[in-house]
Design a protein around this motif. Structure first.
Motif, short mmCIF file in Angstrom:
data_model
loop_
_atom_site.label_atom_id
_atom_site.label_comp_id
_atom_site.label_asym_id
_atom_site.label_seq_id
_atom_site.Cartn_x
_atom_site.Cartn_y
_atom_site.Cartn_z
N ASP A 1 46.78 46.32 38.69
CA ASP A 1 46.66 45.22 37.99
C ASP A 1 44.92 44.80 38.60
OD1 ASP A 1 46.27 42.46 37.35
OD2 ASP A 1 47.91 41.81 38.55
N PRO A 2 44.08 44.69 37.67
CA PRO A 2 42.86 44.63 37.85
C PRO A 2 42.56 43.04 38.49
CG PRO A 2 43.19 44.16 35.57
CD PRO A 2 44.37 44.87 36.24
N ASN A 3 43.47 42.16 38.39
CA ASN A 3 43.52 40.84 39.10
C ASN A 3 44.44 40.70 40.17
OD1 ASN A 3 41.49 39.90 36.94
ND2 ASN A 3 43.34 39.67 35.44
N PHE A 4 44.81 41.56 40.77
CA PHE A 4 45.53 41.66 41.97
C PHE A 4 45.06 40.75 43.08
CE2 PHE A 4 47.28 43.35 45.91
CZ PHE A 4 48.81 43.13 45.75
N ARG A 5 43.91 41.10 43.30
CA ARG A 5 43.22 40.48 44.50
C ARG A 5 42.91 39.00 44.32
NH1 ARG A 5 40.76 42.90 48.97
NH2 ARG A 5 41.07 44.99 48.18
N HIS A 6 42.48 38.80 43.18
CA HIS A 6 42.00 37.54 42.79
C HIS A 6 43.28 36.53 42.83
CE1 HIS A 6 40.21 33.93 40.88
NE2 HIS A 6 41.10 34.03 39.96
N VAL B 1 46.01 37.35 44.40
CA VAL B 1 46.56 36.90 45.77
C VAL B 1 45.66 36.16 46.50
CG1 VAL B 1 46.63 38.21 48.25
CG2 VAL B 1 47.36 39.33 46.20
N TRP B 2 44.31 36.02 46.55
CA TRP B 2 43.78 35.07 46.93
C TRP B 2 43.99 33.41 46.51
CZ3 TRP B 2 41.81 35.06 51.66
CH2 TRP B 2 41.43 36.31 52.17
N LEU C 1 46.89 32.26 48.10
CA LEU C 1 46.65 31.81 49.52
C LEU C 1 46.16 30.78 49.54
CD1 LEU C 1 45.75 35.29 50.97
CD2 LEU C 1 47.85 34.08 51.39
N HIS C 2 45.01 30.27 48.60
CA HIS C 2 44.30 28.94 48.61
C HIS C 2 44.33 28.48 47.34
CE1 HIS C 2 42.69 30.19 52.73
NE2 HIS C 2 42.13 31.47 52.15
N PRO C 3 45.22 27.99 47.01
CA PRO C 3 45.09 27.40 45.71
C PRO C 3 44.55 25.93 45.62
CG PRO C 3 47.48 27.07 46.95
CD PRO C 3 46.74 27.92 47.55
N GLN C 4 44.30 25.34 46.95
CA GLN C 4 43.71 24.14 46.81
C GLN C 4 42.00 24.12 47.11
OE1 GLN C 4 44.93 25.70 49.23
NE2 GLN C 4 44.03 25.17 51.30
N ILE C 5 41.60 25.34 46.87
CA ILE C 5 39.97 25.23 46.91
C ILE C 5 39.60 24.85 45.40
CG2 ILE C 5 38.04 26.86 46.74
CD1 ILE C 5 39.53 28.88 48.48
N PRO C 6 38.58 23.53 45.66
CA PRO C 6 38.06 22.94 44.62
C PRO C 6 37.29 23.85 43.95
CG PRO C 6 37.43 21.77 46.56
CD PRO C 6 38.26 22.98 46.87
N ALA C 7 36.86 23.15 42.66
CA ALA C 7 35.87 23.86 41.87
C ALA C 7 34.45 23.16 42.27
CB ALA C 7 36.10 23.89 40.34
N SER C 8 34.55 21.81 42.68
CA SER C 8 33.13 21.45 42.79
C SER C 8 33.13 20.67 44.07
CB SER C 8 32.71 20.78 41.68
OG SER C 8 33.67 19.63 41.51
N TRP C 9 32.14 20.22 44.47
CA TRP C 9 32.01 19.07 45.56
C TRP C 9 32.73 17.76 45.37
CZ3 TRP C 9 26.98 17.88 48.61
CH2 TRP C 9 27.09 17.36 49.93
N PRO C 10 32.63 17.12 44.03
CA PRO C 10 33.04 15.79 43.71
C PRO C 10 34.50 16.04 43.60
CG PRO C 10 31.33 16.14 42.33
CD PRO C 10 31.28 17.42 43.23
#
Lengths: 159, 136
Positions: B58-63, B65-66, B69-78
């Motif tokens: 799966d080419p997206n395997f690592r992505h 998984v992360w 693991l960190h589903p809450q990382i926001p896309a932007s500062w706001p």
């Protein structure tokens, strides 16, 4: 993590700005300028919110007091010198020493009474609230001068 | 025993294991068709031994998984600030208030020091007792 760091930096900047504003709003540049120049009359005028008429009247009162102040100063200086001469002299009469010391003390009391009367007259020229504040500030220091050195001068300790 | 090794391949270490399981299933009636098939013990072991599983990478395997693991990382500062709005508002109010009060207190200390200095200067000018010492 980068958002946390960035937010903390913004917070530090905000806190610094708030501290600076709080300082600038609360400090008294006129008072500080007077303190830097040692201009006590300017301090009286700004810190006790004197009107021009009050300021002129207080300045005249100070000028008139300056003469008696100089006379008191001369008398205390002479009495202190005489007392010190007796203290250092060999075989000095103890009664004379006691009298000299008593004269110095009497002059000091006379001086303290005069200066207290003078500051009360000055306070009477101010508004009642400012006059009370002025007296609360200077009267303890006048009494304190007799027993200790002035806070920034180490003068009275040896006298 | 049938297991999946670190290479992803299914391995058989004990010949009887798979056969025994299948026989148990047949006897329990779970897999009745196997009885019909009349599978021999040896052929089943051979099939299981040769069985290899090679799933496509799966080419997206690592992505993926992360992301889990960190589903809450926001896309932007706001977006980050919106996610922590209450906490940051509280911290900001407390910090800014504290800093403003500290600045105010520092200014008051300086004002008091200036006032004391001027009062002493004023009284030194007025008080002959101090002046007598000064002129000695």
């Amino acid at each position: 993590m980068k958002y946390l760091t960035g937010t903390l930096m913004v917070l530090v900047l905000l806190a610094t700005a708030a501290g600076f504003v709080g300082y600038r709003l609360s400090c008294d540049p006129t008072l500080h300028a007077a303190a830097s120049k040692g201009d006590a009359m300017e301090w009286l005028r700004t810190d006790f919110h004197l009107t021009d008429a009050q300021f002129v009247a207080i300045r005249e009162l100070h000028n008139s007091y300056a003469g008696s102040c100089a006379e008191h100063c001369r008398m205390i200086q002479e009495a202190t010198t005489a007392r010190n001469a007796l203290q250092t002299a060999q075989g000095a009469d103890s009664a004379a020493m006691l009298a000299a010391e008593q004269k110095v003390q009497e002059l000091r009391i006379h001086c303290e009474t005069a200066i207290t009367r003078h500051v009360r007259e000055v306070a009477a020229l101010m508004s009642p609230e400012e006059g009370q504040r002025y007296l609360a500030l200077v009267l303890p220091k006048i009494a304190d001068f007799d027993h200790h050195a002035a806070p920034d001068l180490k003068l009275n300790r040896s006298s | 025993m049938v297991y999946q090794s670190y290479t992803g391949r299914w391995e058989i270490t004990q010949d009887n294991f798979g056969v025994d399981i299948l026989r148990d299933f047949v006897e329990a009636g779970v897999l009745p068709f196997i009885k019909i098939m009349n599978t021999s013990r040896k052929s089943l072991v051979a099939v299981l031994r040769d069985w290899r599983v090679s799933p496509p990478p799966d080419p997206n395997f690592r992505h993926n998984v992360w992301q889990r693991l960190h589903p809450q990382i926001p896309a932007s500062w706001p977006a980050y600030l919106r996610g922590h709005a209450v906490a940051w508002m509280l911290v900001t109010v407390l910090t800014v208030s504290g800093a403003a009060l500290t600045g105010h207190a520092a200014a008051q200390i300086r004002v008091r020091a200036d006032r004391e200095k001027l009062a002493v200067t004023y009284l030194v000018d007025l008080d002959p007792r101090v002046q007598a010492v000064l002129k000695r």
